[in-house]
Design a protein around this motif. Sequence first.
Motif, PDB file in Angstrom:
ATOM      1  N   LYS A   1      81.947  60.998   0.696  1.00 36.28           N
ATOM      2  CA  LYS A   1      82.517  62.288   1.124  1.00 36.28           C
ATOM      3  C   LYS A   1      83.016  62.185   2.570  1.00 36.28           C
ATOM      4  O   LYS A   1      84.093  62.684   2.901  1.00 36.28           O
ATOM      5  CB  LYS A   1      81.478  63.402   0.999  1.00 36.28           C
ATOM      6  CG  LYS A   1      81.210  63.814  -0.427  1.00 36.28           C
ATOM      7  CD  LYS A   1      80.110  64.865  -0.490  1.00 36.28           C
ATOM      8  CE  LYS A   1      79.709  65.149  -1.943  1.00 36.28           C
ATOM      9  NZ  LYS A   1      78.536  66.031  -2.019  1.00 36.28           N
ATOM     10  N   ILE A   2      82.224  61.553   3.422  1.00 34.21           N
ATOM     11  CA  ILE A   2      82.621  61.356   4.823  1.00 34.21           C
ATOM     12  C   ILE A   2      83.891  60.504   4.875  1.00 34.21           C
ATOM     13  O   ILE A   2      84.825  60.793   5.627  1.00 34.21           O
ATOM     14  CB  ILE A   2      81.483  60.699   5.645  1.00 34.21           C
ATOM     15  CG1 ILE A   2      80.242  61.568   5.677  1.00 34.21           C
ATOM     16  CG2 ILE A   2      81.953  60.317   7.043  1.00 34.21           C
ATOM     17  CD1 ILE A   2      80.346  62.818   6.509  1.00 34.21           C
ATOM     18  N   ARG A   3      83.931  59.449   4.063  1.00 30.90           N
ATOM     19  CA  ARG A   3      85.126  58.587   4.015  1.00 30.90           C
ATOM     20  C   ARG A   3      86.354  59.404   3.606  1.00 30.90           C
ATOM     21  O   ARG A   3      87.432  59.262   4.188  1.00 30.90           O
ATOM     22  CB  ARG A   3      84.920  57.423   3.053  1.00 30.90           C
ATOM     23  CG  ARG A   3      86.183  56.563   2.931  1.00 30.90           C
ATOM     24  CD  ARG A   3      86.029  55.356   2.062  1.00 30.90           C
ATOM     25  NE  ARG A   3      85.645  55.719   0.716  1.00 30.90           N
ATOM     26  CZ  ARG A   3      85.301  54.857  -0.230  1.00 30.90           C
ATOM     27  NH1 ARG A   3      85.291  53.562   0.041  1.00 30.90           N
ATOM     28  NH2 ARG A   3      84.963  55.252  -1.435  1.00 30.90           N
ATOM     29  N   ALA A   4      86.188  60.281   2.605  1.00 32.75           N
ATOM     30  CA  ALA A   4      87.308  61.102   2.133  1.00 32.75           C
ATOM     31  C   ALA A   4      87.816  62.032   3.239  1.00 32.75           C
ATOM     32  O   ALA A   4      89.029  62.195   3.413  1.00 32.75           O
ATOM     33  CB  ALA A   4      86.880  61.905   0.904  1.00 32.75           C
ATOM     34  N   VAL A   5      86.893  62.633   3.984  1.00 35.21           N
ATOM     35  CA  VAL A   5      87.287  63.520   5.094  1.00 35.21           C
ATOM     36  C   VAL A   5      88.088  62.727   6.130  1.00 35.21           C
ATOM     37  O   VAL A   5      89.147  63.172   6.589  1.00 35.21           O
ATOM     38  CB  VAL A   5      86.040  64.169   5.752  1.00 35.21           C
ATOM     39  CG1 VAL A   5      86.403  64.836   7.065  1.00 35.21           C
ATOM     40  CG2 VAL A   5      85.393  65.159   4.799  1.00 35.21           C
ATOM     41  N   LEU A   6      87.592  61.556   6.489  1.00 33.63           N
ATOM     42  CA  LEU A   6      88.279  60.734   7.496  1.00 33.63           C
ATOM     43  C   LEU A   6      89.644  60.258   6.966  1.00 33.63           C
ATOM     44  O   LEU A   6      90.625  60.241   7.715  1.00 33.63           O
ATOM     45  CB  LEU A   6      87.401  59.548   7.903  1.00 33.63           C
ATOM     46  CG  LEU A   6      86.146  59.921   8.696  1.00 33.63           C
ATOM     47  CD1 LEU A   6      85.242  58.708   8.873  1.00 33.63           C
ATOM     48  CD2 LEU A   6      86.510  60.519  10.036  1.00 33.63           C
ATOM     49  N   ALA A   7      89.697  59.902   5.695  1.00 37.51           N
ATOM     50  CA  ALA A   7      90.958  59.439   5.104  1.00 37.51           C
ATOM     51  C   ALA A   7      92.003  60.554   5.115  1.00 37.51           C
ATOM     52  O   ALA A   7      93.182  60.293   5.371  1.00 37.51           O
ATOM     53  CB  ALA A   7      90.716  58.947   3.684  1.00 37.51           C
ATOM     54  N   ARG A   8      91.574  61.789   4.862  1.00 39.29           N
ATOM     55  CA  ARG A   8      92.507  62.922   4.890  1.00 39.29           C
ATOM     56  C   ARG A   8      93.109  63.121   6.279  1.00 39.29           C
ATOM     57  O   ARG A   8      94.174  63.700   6.425  1.00 39.29           O
ATOM     58  CB  ARG A   8      91.800  64.217   4.464  1.00 39.29           C
ATOM     59  CG  ARG A   8      91.771  64.426   2.969  1.00 39.29           C
ATOM     60  CD  ARG A   8      91.418  65.864   2.592  1.00 39.29           C
ATOM     61  NE  ARG A   8      90.186  66.365   3.155  1.00 39.29           N
ATOM     62  CZ  ARG A   8      88.981  66.221   2.598  1.00 39.29           C
ATOM     63  NH1 ARG A   8      88.849  65.571   1.469  1.00 39.29           N
ATOM     64  NH2 ARG A   8      87.913  66.732   3.189  1.00 39.29           N
ATOM     65  N   HIS A   9      92.409  62.649   7.301  1.00 38.00           N
ATOM     66  CA  HIS A   9      92.889  62.802   8.682  1.00 38.00           C
ATOM     67  C   HIS A   9      93.481  61.511   9.240  1.00 38.00           C
ATOM     68  O   HIS A   9      93.610  61.349  10.454  1.00 38.00           O
ATOM     69  CB  HIS A   9      91.758  63.320   9.568  1.00 38.00           C
ATOM     70  CG  HIS A   9      91.416  64.748   9.276  1.00 38.00           C
ATOM     71  ND1 HIS A   9      90.519  65.107   8.304  1.00 38.00           N
ATOM     72  CD2 HIS A   9      91.894  65.903   9.804  1.00 38.00           C
ATOM     73  CE1 HIS A   9      90.440  66.430   8.252  1.00 38.00           C
ATOM     74  NE2 HIS A   9      91.271  66.937   9.150  1.00 38.00           N
ATOM     75  N   GLY A  10      93.815  60.582   8.339  1.00 35.88           N
ATOM     76  CA  GLY A  10      94.542  59.384   8.762  1.00 35.88           C
ATOM     77  C   GLY A  10      93.710  58.195   9.189  1.00 35.88           C
ATOM     78  O   GLY A  10      94.256  57.206   9.667  1.00 35.88           O
ATOM     79  N   PHE A  11      92.397  58.250   9.032  1.00 41.80           N
ATOM     80  CA  PHE A  11      91.551  57.123   9.414  1.00 41.80           C
ATOM     81  C   PHE A  11      91.316  56.219   8.209  1.00 41.80           C
ATOM     82  O   PHE A  11      91.224  56.691   7.080  1.00 41.80           O
ATOM     83  CB  PHE A  11      90.192  57.601   9.940  1.00 41.80           C
ATOM     84  CG  PHE A  11      90.283  58.359  11.223  1.00 41.80           C
ATOM     85  CD1 PHE A  11      90.469  57.693  12.426  1.00 41.80           C
ATOM     86  CD2 PHE A  11      90.183  59.737  11.239  1.00 41.80           C
ATOM     87  CE1 PHE A  11      90.556  58.395  13.616  1.00 41.80           C
ATOM     88  CE2 PHE A  11      90.264  60.447  12.419  1.00 41.80           C
ATOM     89  CZ  PHE A  11      90.450  59.772  13.615  1.00 41.80           C
ATOM     90  N   THR A  12      91.193  54.930   8.462  1.00 34.54           N
ATOM     91  CA  THR A  12      90.869  53.979   7.415  1.00 34.54           C
ATOM     92  C   THR A  12      89.422  53.542   7.599  1.00 34.54           C
ATOM     93  O   THR A  12      89.046  53.075   8.676  1.00 34.54           O
ATOM     94  CB  THR A  12      91.784  52.734   7.497  1.00 34.54           C
ATOM     95  OG1 THR A  12      93.137  53.181   7.424  1.00 34.54           O
ATOM     96  CG2 THR A  12      91.493  51.775   6.373  1.00 34.54           C
ATOM     97  N   VAL A  13      88.630  53.709   6.562  1.00 31.99           N
ATOM     98  CA  VAL A  13      87.233  53.305   6.609  1.00 31.99           C
ATOM     99  C   VAL A  13      87.140  51.910   6.010  1.00 31.99           C
ATOM    100  O   VAL A  13      87.544  51.679   4.864  1.00 31.99           O
ATOM    101  CB  VAL A  13      86.336  54.307   5.844  1.00 31.99           C
ATOM    102  CG1 VAL A  13      84.901  53.819   5.789  1.00 31.99           C
ATOM    103  CG2 VAL A  13      86.417  55.678   6.497  1.00 31.99           C
ATOM    104  N   ALA A  14      86.614  50.977   6.779  1.00 34.59           N
ATOM    105  CA  ALA A  14      86.550  49.586   6.345  1.00 34.59           C
ATOM    106  C   ALA A  14      85.413  49.339   5.361  1.00 34.59           C
ATOM    107  O   ALA A  14      85.525  48.498   4.474  1.00 34.59           O
ATOM    108  CB  ALA A  14      86.388  48.674   7.557  1.00 34.59           C
ATOM    109  N   SER A  15      84.312  50.069   5.521  1.00 32.54           N
ATOM    110  CA  SER A  15      83.139  49.795   4.694  1.00 32.54           C
ATOM    111  C   SER A  15      82.271  51.035   4.546  1.00 32.54           C
ATOM    112  O   SER A  15      82.104  51.793   5.492  1.00 32.54           O
ATOM    113  CB  SER A  15      82.327  48.664   5.343  1.00 32.54           C
ATOM    114  OG  SER A  15      81.155  48.407   4.637  1.00 32.54           O
ATOM    115  N   VAL A  16      81.731  51.203   3.336  1.00 32.24           N
ATOM    116  CA  VAL A  16      80.786  52.281   3.045  1.00 32.24           C
ATOM    117  C   VAL A  16      79.557  51.607   2.450  1.00 32.24           C
ATOM    118  O   VAL A  16      79.657  50.843   1.492  1.00 32.24           O
ATOM    119  CB  VAL A  16      81.383  53.288   2.030  1.00 32.24           C
ATOM    120  CG1 VAL A  16      80.348  54.316   1.623  1.00 32.24           C
ATOM    121  CG2 VAL A  16      82.596  53.967   2.626  1.00 32.24           C
ATOM    122  N   CYS A  17      78.376  51.867   3.044  1.00 32.88           N
ATOM    123  CA  CYS A  17      77.167  51.218   2.547  1.00 32.88           C
ATOM    124  C   CYS A  17      75.954  52.125   2.683  1.00 32.88           C
ATOM    125  O   CYS A  17      76.016  53.176   3.317  1.00 32.88           O
ATOM    126  CB  CYS A  17      76.945  49.893   3.250  1.00 32.88           C
ATOM    127  SG  CYS A  17      77.227  49.902   5.007  1.00 32.88           S
TER     128      CYS A  17
END
Length: 182
Positions: A16-32
Amino acid sequence: MSSIVIALPKIEDAKKIRAVLARHGFTVASVCTTASNALSSASELGSGVLICSHRLPDMNYLDLSECMPRDFEMLLLASARVICEVPTSILSVQMPVKASDLVNTVNMILTQQERRKRKEKKKPKARSWKEQNYISNAKMMLMQRNHLSEDEAYRYIQKSSMDSGTNMVETAQMLLMLLYDE
């Protein structure tokens, strides 16, 4: 390029955090879900932000912050009770997370890292002992032969370097060759 790693005990929350950041233009390299996976990802990436909770299955945030790569910063997502005890060196956002707070904080951290990197690149690299010795010897020769002060000799080498488009070490070497040939 700075990277984002998210480490939360529940993978659904991390996504969910990754999705929020992606909506604002950030790329998340890893989710663990573990600190060890987060550290592994962070060490491969070089620099960035590690977003985590105060407790992961294998480590708490304080232990994790001590193990993180030097160019990574931690962003702790925690309750107000936990945040009261967090050291000032660790940035935190209170749970439940407001998207704007999260996005603004991540943006601020990444911007600061980029500024720091640019500043580091602009710093001149330190001269080796040998290079420093060339400059010192050229200064001494100019001081002895032309009766210049140390500052004047240094400025002469510096100006000659700028005028000829060579670095100071090369200019000092050329001056030494010219002065020794006389």
